[in-house]
Design a protein around this motif. Structure first.
Motif, PDB file in Angstrom:
ATOM      1  N   LEU A   1      -6.333   1.734  -2.242  1.00 33.42           N
ATOM      2  CA  LEU A   1      -7.140   0.661  -1.663  1.00 33.42           C
ATOM      3  C   LEU A   1      -8.513   1.152  -1.220  1.00 33.42           C
ATOM      4  O   LEU A   1      -9.318   0.363  -0.711  1.00 33.42           O
ATOM      5  CB  LEU A   1      -6.419   0.056  -0.449  1.00 33.42           C
ATOM      6  CG  LEU A   1      -5.207  -0.830  -0.724  1.00 33.42           C
ATOM      7  CD1 LEU A   1      -4.452  -1.115   0.571  1.00 33.42           C
ATOM      8  CD2 LEU A   1      -5.663  -2.131  -1.364  1.00 33.42           C
ATOM      9  N   ASN A   2      -8.727   2.475  -1.388  1.00 32.86           N
ATOM     10  CA  ASN A   2      -9.953   3.101  -0.897  1.00 32.86           C
ATOM     11  C   ASN A   2     -10.076   2.934   0.619  1.00 32.86           C
ATOM     12  O   ASN A   2     -11.163   2.700   1.154  1.00 32.86           O
ATOM     13  CB  ASN A   2     -11.193   2.532  -1.595  1.00 32.86           C
ATOM     14  CG  ASN A   2     -12.406   3.440  -1.449  1.00 32.86           C
ATOM     15  OD1 ASN A   2     -12.274   4.670  -1.313  1.00 32.86           O
ATOM     16  ND2 ASN A   2     -13.589   2.858  -1.438  1.00 32.86           N
TER      17      ASN A   2
ATOM     18  N   ILE B   1      -8.137  -8.479   1.757  1.00 28.85           N
ATOM     19  CA  ILE B   1      -8.580  -7.426   0.835  1.00 28.85           C
ATOM     20  C   ILE B   1      -9.573  -7.997  -0.176  1.00 28.85           C
ATOM     21  O   ILE B   1     -10.579  -7.348  -0.518  1.00 28.85           O
ATOM     22  CB  ILE B   1      -7.358  -6.776   0.150  1.00 28.85           C
ATOM     23  CG1 ILE B   1      -6.609  -5.909   1.172  1.00 28.85           C
ATOM     24  CG2 ILE B   1      -7.790  -5.928  -1.042  1.00 28.85           C
ATOM     25  CD1 ILE B   1      -5.275  -5.389   0.696  1.00 28.85           C
ATOM     26  N   ASN B   2      -9.334  -9.216  -0.637  1.00 27.93           N
ATOM     27  CA  ASN B   2     -10.304  -9.881  -1.525  1.00 27.93           C
ATOM     28  C   ASN B   2     -11.662 -10.014  -0.840  1.00 27.93           C
ATOM     29  O   ASN B   2     -12.712  -9.778  -1.449  1.00 27.93           O
ATOM     30  CB  ASN B   2      -9.795 -11.268  -1.937  1.00 27.93           C
ATOM     31  CG  ASN B   2      -8.649 -11.204  -2.928  1.00 27.93           C
ATOM     32  OD1 ASN B   2      -8.410 -10.172  -3.546  1.00 27.93           O
ATOM     33  ND2 ASN B   2      -7.938 -12.306  -3.085  1.00 27.93           N
ATOM     34  N   ARG B   3     -11.650 -10.391   0.413  1.00 28.67           N
ATOM     35  CA  ARG B   3     -12.910 -10.555   1.148  1.00 28.67           C
ATOM     36  C   ARG B   3     -13.628  -9.210   1.323  1.00 28.67           C
ATOM     37  O   ARG B   3     -14.842  -9.120   1.185  1.00 28.67           O
ATOM     38  CB  ARG B   3     -12.643 -11.198   2.510  1.00 28.67           C
ATOM     39  CG  ARG B   3     -12.416 -12.707   2.423  1.00 28.67           C
ATOM     40  CD  ARG B   3     -12.205 -13.342   3.797  1.00 28.67           C
ATOM     41  NE  ARG B   3     -12.388 -14.790   3.677  1.00 28.67           N
ATOM     42  CZ  ARG B   3     -13.510 -15.431   3.935  1.00 28.67           C
ATOM     43  NH1 ARG B   3     -14.576 -14.762   4.351  1.00 28.67           N
ATOM     44  NH2 ARG B   3     -13.593 -16.744   3.794  1.00 28.67           N
ATOM     45  N   LEU B   4     -12.870  -8.177   1.634  1.00 22.69           N
ATOM     46  CA  LEU B   4     -13.477  -6.854   1.793  1.00 22.69           C
ATOM     47  C   LEU B   4     -14.102  -6.384   0.481  1.00 22.69           C
ATOM     48  O   LEU B   4     -15.210  -5.836   0.467  1.00 22.69           O
ATOM     49  CB  LEU B   4     -12.426  -5.847   2.268  1.00 22.69           C
ATOM     50  CG  LEU B   4     -11.955  -5.968   3.725  1.00 22.69           C
ATOM     51  CD1 LEU B   4     -10.767  -5.048   3.974  1.00 22.69           C
ATOM     52  CD2 LEU B   4     -13.094  -5.641   4.698  1.00 22.69           C
ATOM     53  N   LYS B   5     -13.390  -6.589  -0.605  1.00 18.66           N
ATOM     54  CA  LYS B   5     -13.900  -6.156  -1.913  1.00 18.66           C
ATOM     55  C   LYS B   5     -15.181  -6.895  -2.290  1.00 18.66           C
ATOM     56  O   LYS B   5     -16.047  -6.349  -2.974  1.00 18.66           O
ATOM     57  CB  LYS B   5     -12.831  -6.352  -2.982  1.00 18.66           C
ATOM     58  CG  LYS B   5     -11.673  -5.364  -2.904  1.00 18.66           C
ATOM     59  CD  LYS B   5     -10.639  -5.636  -3.992  1.00 18.66           C
ATOM     60  CE  LYS B   5      -9.523  -4.606  -3.958  1.00 18.66           C
ATOM     61  NZ  LYS B   5      -8.483  -4.874  -4.992  1.00 18.66           N
ATOM     62  N   ARG B   6     -15.299  -8.146  -1.862  1.00 24.54           N
ATOM     63  CA  ARG B   6     -16.482  -8.942  -2.194  1.00 24.54           C
ATOM     64  C   ARG B   6     -17.603  -8.791  -1.173  1.00 24.54           C
ATOM     65  O   ARG B   6     -18.661  -9.389  -1.325  1.00 24.54           O
ATOM     66  CB  ARG B   6     -16.096 -10.421  -2.296  1.00 24.54           C
ATOM     67  CG  ARG B   6     -15.084 -10.715  -3.390  1.00 24.54           C
ATOM     68  CD  ARG B   6     -14.849 -12.204  -3.526  1.00 24.54           C
ATOM     69  NE  ARG B   6     -13.740 -12.487  -4.436  1.00 24.54           N
ATOM     70  CZ  ARG B   6     -13.467 -13.686  -4.933  1.00 24.54           C
ATOM     71  NH1 ARG B   6     -14.238 -14.721  -4.622  1.00 24.54           N
ATOM     72  NH2 ARG B   6     -12.436 -13.875  -5.738  1.00 24.54           N
TER      73      ARG B   6
ATOM     74  N   GLN C   1      -1.477  -9.687  -5.036  1.00 20.49           N
ATOM     75  CA  GLN C   1      -2.737  -9.813  -5.770  1.00 20.49           C
ATOM     76  C   GLN C   1      -2.926 -11.264  -6.222  1.00 20.49           C
ATOM     77  O   GLN C   1      -2.096 -11.811  -6.942  1.00 20.49           O
ATOM     78  CB  GLN C   1      -2.754  -8.871  -6.966  1.00 20.49           C
ATOM     79  CG  GLN C   1      -2.675  -7.400  -6.552  1.00 20.49           C
ATOM     80  CD  GLN C   1      -2.868  -6.453  -7.726  1.00 20.49           C
ATOM     81  OE1 GLN C   1      -3.570  -6.772  -8.681  1.00 20.49           O
ATOM     82  NE2 GLN C   1      -2.249  -5.284  -7.648  1.00 20.49           N
TER      83      GLN C   1
END
Length: 346
Positions: A204-205, A236-241, A303
């Motif tokens: 997940l880095n 996690i989607n929000r963090l990635k974006r 996911q």
């Protein structure tokens, strides 16, 4: 013959007296050493660290721990208890004799505390639980939890030190020193973050600490464990974006008002690094103690493409998830109307 009869009669009397005295001594010995002695309904007797022998003996009498304090004191002297009493939490039972009770006190044969904790929001709550279950008081534990140098010793800082304490059940002796209890939790934390969990965090880095901070938000959002992986996937989607997390539990934490049931615009204005409506990324520390379930939910997140969620208007504790703002606004409007219908204004 008359003289012999007299001698025999006298001998019989002496033998009877000896027998009676012997039986009396044996009976007293049995009552003092072997017979059940405990009179109290209390489950445990506590001996404090460095408590004087006289104080322990007095409390045993004053608190009605044993049936006959005189017998207990006699056996205590006979077993030399004054030179070897040990602090601890000692199990009491109705069949416990003075000899066994004193043997436990001398040998330090105490029973460990099955310390279980979960659903704790603040350090103060955890310190209170520790102080309630162990010899040291809550203030001593809170000072340790707020000790920057101690946190750094274990690889944390003052903001995220709370993450080191993994909710579970632990067997710990009542009179264990506070510093040793903290060290025990450090070892348990290292066991918990095994190679598998570390590998999932790395995928997940994220560091284990970052995973746990996010898990605390997931825990704050989820009323149902089975929904945690879905919520974790959304954040996690929000963090990635690179989006703001906009998690209501962080706003409640930032406002330090846990009575809030309806997050309003005025709550969102607070300038606090825990307010994820204003500050991007994860907050500097947990908003509550994350559970094992919430940590594993982050590591094993679902996911999907959801980036919005809103509590369902049936107040089931579950959420409606959405991919677009338009979908989210429909869900949010339903929930706001449900709040209004129940006259929940704040």
């Amino acid at each position: 013959m008359s003289e012999n009869r007299k001698k025999n009669s006298a001998l019989k009397v002496i033998l009877i007296i000896i027998l009676v005295v012997g039986l009396a001594v044996a009976w007293i010995g049995y009552r003092a050493f072997i017979a059940s002695s405990i009179a109290t309904s209390e489950e445990y007797f506590y001996v404090h660290t460095d408590e004087p022998y006289e104080s322990v003996i007095k409390r045993i009498e004053d608190e009605g721990i044993v049936k006959n304090p005189s017998y207990f004191n006699y056996v205590a002297r006979a077993m030399d208890l004054q030179t070897g009493i040990k602090p601890g939490r000692y199990k009491l039972s109705k069949d416990l004799s003075n000899r066994r009770f004193i043997g436990n006190l001398r040998g330090g044969y105490q029973e460990a505390v099955p310390f279980r904790f979960q659903n704790l929001r603040l350090k103060e709550n955890f310190a209170g639980a520790l102080g309630k279950n162990f010899e040291a008081d809550s203030t001593t534990f809170l000072n340790l939890l707020n000790n920057e140098a101690l946190a750094e010793k274990y690889g944390f800082n003052k903001d995220n030190f709370f993450l080191m304490f993994i909710p579970n059940t632990y067997e710990i002796y009542w009179n264990t020193k506070p510093e040793e209890i903290i060290d025990r939790f450090s070892k348990e934390y290292a066991k918990f973050w095994n190679a598998d969990r570390k590998a999932k965090a790395a995928a997940l880095n994220m560091t284990p600490e970052e995973v746990s901070v996010l898990a605390s938000i997931v825990k704050g959002e989820a009323l149902h464990v089975d929904e945690m992986p879905e919520i974790a996937g959304l954040y996690i989607n929000r963090l990635k974006r690179g989006m703001l997390l906009q998690a209501d539990p962080t706003v409640i934490f930032a406002n330090n008002d846990f009575t809030i049931r309806r997050v309003l615009n005025r709550h969102l204005t607070i300038d606090n690094p825990y307010n994820t409506y204003r500050y991007k990324g994860l907050p500097p520390g947990p908003i509550m103690m994350p559970s094992i379930a919430s940590i594993d939910a982050v590591l094993n997140y679902n996911q999907h493409e959801y980036i919005y969620m809103c509590a369902k208007d049936d107040f089931s504790g579950y959420h409606n998830f959405a991919k677009t703002v338009a979908e989210h606004q429909v869900n949010a409007r339903k929930f706001q109307q449900a709040l209004d219908a129940r006259n929940i204004k704040k």
